[in-house]
Design a protein around this motif. Structure first.
Motif, PDB file in Angstrom:
ATOM      1  N   TYR A   1     -94.605   4.050  44.011  1.00 51.08           N
ATOM      2  CA  TYR A   1     -93.320   3.489  43.603  1.00 51.08           C
ATOM      3  C   TYR A   1     -92.372   3.238  44.779  1.00 51.08           C
ATOM      4  CZ  TYR A   1     -95.128   5.461  39.277  1.00 51.08           C
ATOM      5  OH  TYR A   1     -95.943   5.815  38.226  1.00 51.08           O
TER       6      TYR A   1
ATOM      7  N   TYR B   1     -86.435  12.461  42.445  1.00 56.34           N
ATOM      8  CA  TYR B   1     -87.625  12.259  41.610  1.00 56.34           C
ATOM      9  C   TYR B   1     -87.846  13.522  40.804  1.00 56.34           C
ATOM     10  CZ  TYR B   1     -92.318  11.229  39.975  1.00 56.34           C
ATOM     11  OH  TYR B   1     -93.408  11.003  39.170  1.00 56.34           O
TER      12      TYR B   1
ATOM     13  N   TYR C   1     -90.182  14.596  34.246  1.00 53.59           N
ATOM     14  CA  TYR C   1     -90.005  13.325  33.548  1.00 53.59           C
ATOM     15  C   TYR C   1     -90.760  12.180  34.216  1.00 53.59           C
ATOM     16  CZ  TYR C   1     -86.345  15.763  30.988  1.00 53.59           C
ATOM     17  OH  TYR C   1     -85.658  16.656  30.205  1.00 53.59           O
ATOM     18  N   LYS C   2     -91.408  12.454  35.342  1.00 57.96           N
ATOM     19  CA  LYS C   2     -92.225  11.462  36.050  1.00 57.96           C
ATOM     20  C   LYS C   2     -91.437  10.179  36.323  1.00 57.96           C
ATOM     21  CE  LYS C   2     -95.786  14.209  35.628  1.00 57.96           C
ATOM     22  NZ  LYS C   2     -96.231  15.033  36.777  1.00 57.96           N
ATOM     23  N   SER C   3     -90.237  10.333  36.853  1.00 54.86           N
ATOM     24  CA  SER C   3     -89.402   9.168  37.099  1.00 54.86           C
ATOM     25  C   SER C   3     -88.388   9.459  38.190  1.00 54.86           C
ATOM     26  CB  SER C   3     -88.667   8.758  35.818  1.00 54.86           C
ATOM     27  OG  SER C   3     -87.813   7.647  36.056  1.00 54.86           O
ATOM     28  N   TYR C   4     -87.929   8.363  38.832  1.00 50.45           N
ATOM     29  CA  TYR C   4     -86.803   8.444  39.743  1.00 50.45           C
ATOM     30  C   TYR C   4     -85.505   8.295  38.953  1.00 50.45           C
ATOM     31  CZ  TYR C   4     -89.837   8.032  43.815  1.00 50.45           C
ATOM     32  OH  TYR C   4     -90.777   8.266  44.784  1.00 50.45           O
TER      33      TYR C   4
ATOM     34  N   TYR D   1     -83.701   6.671  33.572  1.00 47.55           N
ATOM     35  CA  TYR D   1     -85.029   6.418  34.126  1.00 47.55           C
ATOM     36  C   TYR D   1     -85.043   5.104  34.907  1.00 47.55           C
ATOM     37  CZ  TYR D   1     -86.605   9.930  30.732  1.00 47.55           C
ATOM     38  OH  TYR D   1     -86.770  11.079  30.005  1.00 47.55           O
TER      39      TYR D   1
ATOM     40  N   GLN E   1     -89.855   0.425  35.877  1.00 44.52           N
ATOM     41  CA  GLN E   1     -91.021   0.086  36.698  1.00 44.52           C
ATOM     42  C   GLN E   1     -92.044  -0.639  35.843  1.00 44.52           C
ATOM     43  OE1 GLN E   1     -91.354   4.383  37.955  1.00 44.52           O
ATOM     44  NE2 GLN E   1     -91.981   3.444  39.873  1.00 44.52           N
TER      45      GLN E   1
ATOM     46  N   GLY F   1     -90.415  -0.488  41.697  1.00 42.77           N
ATOM     47  CA  GLY F   1     -89.103  -0.388  41.103  1.00 42.77           C
ATOM     48  C   GLY F   1     -88.142  -1.519  41.395  1.00 42.77           C
TER      49      GLY F   1
END
Length: 353
Positions: free
Chosen positions: A99, A220, A224-227, A252, A255, A274
């Motif tokens: 990402y 990050y 939640y596996k997100s930036y 979130y 992407q 992103g």
């Protein structure tokens, strides 16, 4: 006097490479097709090298990345775009960081892709000082046409890239970040410590690291596996842009998906790393230099050396007339030729009356 018939085509849409389709207004720009490919008839695996070359700009904080492949799976349509994800791979630990890098897109017409990577705007904030490879990989399959099908696996890595102080300081070997030996204790980032100095994680709309509230910073979240982006007030940003990135409801980062921005009145496509796509195709849709999806307008594609017309719902027109100009089955405007319905167009593409 002759009148040419005007054909109206129902245009099928395939949003290639888009993992999800999001519309913050509630109406999609197209109907997404989900195709579940059966792998039961795959007879083998073919491995392909991805050749990656890098060119560092002497003054700008920019890296030109070129990825080249030998071929796409059998009988891939000319306009069918395949996207590969990019990663930074830590030379010492092997850890992959996704990402961050732009996606690379290929078609049967173009087997080489070049993208500009600017590392300003804190794009390297999640990478510790050290040596990395830039990696691109993907997995594709032959189409199901009755012949034996293969799975095609693509992989390639660049020469070593050295990162120091959130900048790429050298390529092609060990650079400044690794020039001074350090103890194992010094190599451990202080921010990664899980000491009892304080809270780590979310508290309402705010985020804490080692007991300190985070401000004006990307983070990050592994859970939640997100930036997420934390603003100057200490709250996560949502339903808004931060630079070239879009933060959805809940904060979130978007992407591999479409978003509709009601403020700009346009659709945008957010890539795997992103940032919004620009001056490029995503499936049958074209994203202009400002990232907006083209609609009801002509565009000229330098790569394909042709004009295309983007319809009211965004996909390119094909097998039809737009005014005095004919769009062929691949979407290209006809030039100096006879159309399938028997009319001639001149060198500018205009119908010869």
């Amino acid at each position: 006097m002759k009148f040419k018939p005007v054909l109206f085509a129902s245009l099928a849409v395939a949003a290639l490479g888009a993992a999800t389709v999001l519309d913050t207004e509630g109406s999609l720009p197209f109907s997404p097709q989900v195709v579940h490919a059966s792998s039961s008839d795959i007879v083998g695996i073919k491995n392909h090298d991805v050749k990656i070359t890098l060119k560092q700009h002497p003054t700008l904080e920019k890296l030109d990345i070129t990825a080249t492949i030998d071929s796409l799976p059998r009988r891939s349509p000319l306009f069918d775009t395949k996207s590969f994800f990019g990663f930074f791979k830590n030379v010492q630990t092997g850890q992959l960081h996704q990402y961050i890098l732009p996606d690379m897109s290929f078609s049967s017409y173009e087997l080489s892709s070049t993208r500009e990577f600017y590392w300003n705007n804190n794009k390297l904030i999640f990478l510790a000082d050290g040596d990395y490879w830039i990696v691109y990989s993907g997995t594709l399959q032959d189409i199901n046409d009755g012949a034996p099908r293969y799975e095609h696996r693509y992989y390639g890595q660049s020469e070593v890239v050295t990162i120091k102080d959130l900048k790429i300081v050298s390529i092609g070997g060990r650079g400044q970040a690794a020039s001074q030996p350090q103890s194992s204790q010094a190599q451990t980032p202080a921010t990664s410590s899980s000491s009892a100095s304080g809270k780590n994680g979310w508290s309402g709309n705010s985020y804490y690291q080692n007991g300190n509230k985070v401000y004006s910073k990307w983070i990050y979240d592994n859970q939640y596996k997100s930036y997420f982006y934390i603003d100057a007030a200490g709250n996560y940003v949502q339903n808004a842009w931060v630079g070239n990135y879009y933060l959805k409801s809940g904060g979130y980062m978007a992407q591999n998906e479409w978003v509709y921005d009601k403020n700009y009145g346009a659709y945008y496509y957010l890539t795997g790393e992103g940032s919004y796509a620009r001056s490029s195709w995503v499936g049958n849709y074209y994203l202009k230099a400002n990232g907006k999806m083209a609609k009801r307008e002509w565009i000229y594609d330098r790569n394909y050396r042709a004009y295309y017309y983007l319809t009211g719902e965004g996909s390119y027109a094909l097998n039809t007339w737009i005014g005095d100009y004919y769009l062929k089955s691949n979407g290209k405007m006809a030039v100096s030729e006879r159309t399938p319905d028997g009319y001639r167009v001149d060198g500018s593409g205009k119908w010869i009356r």
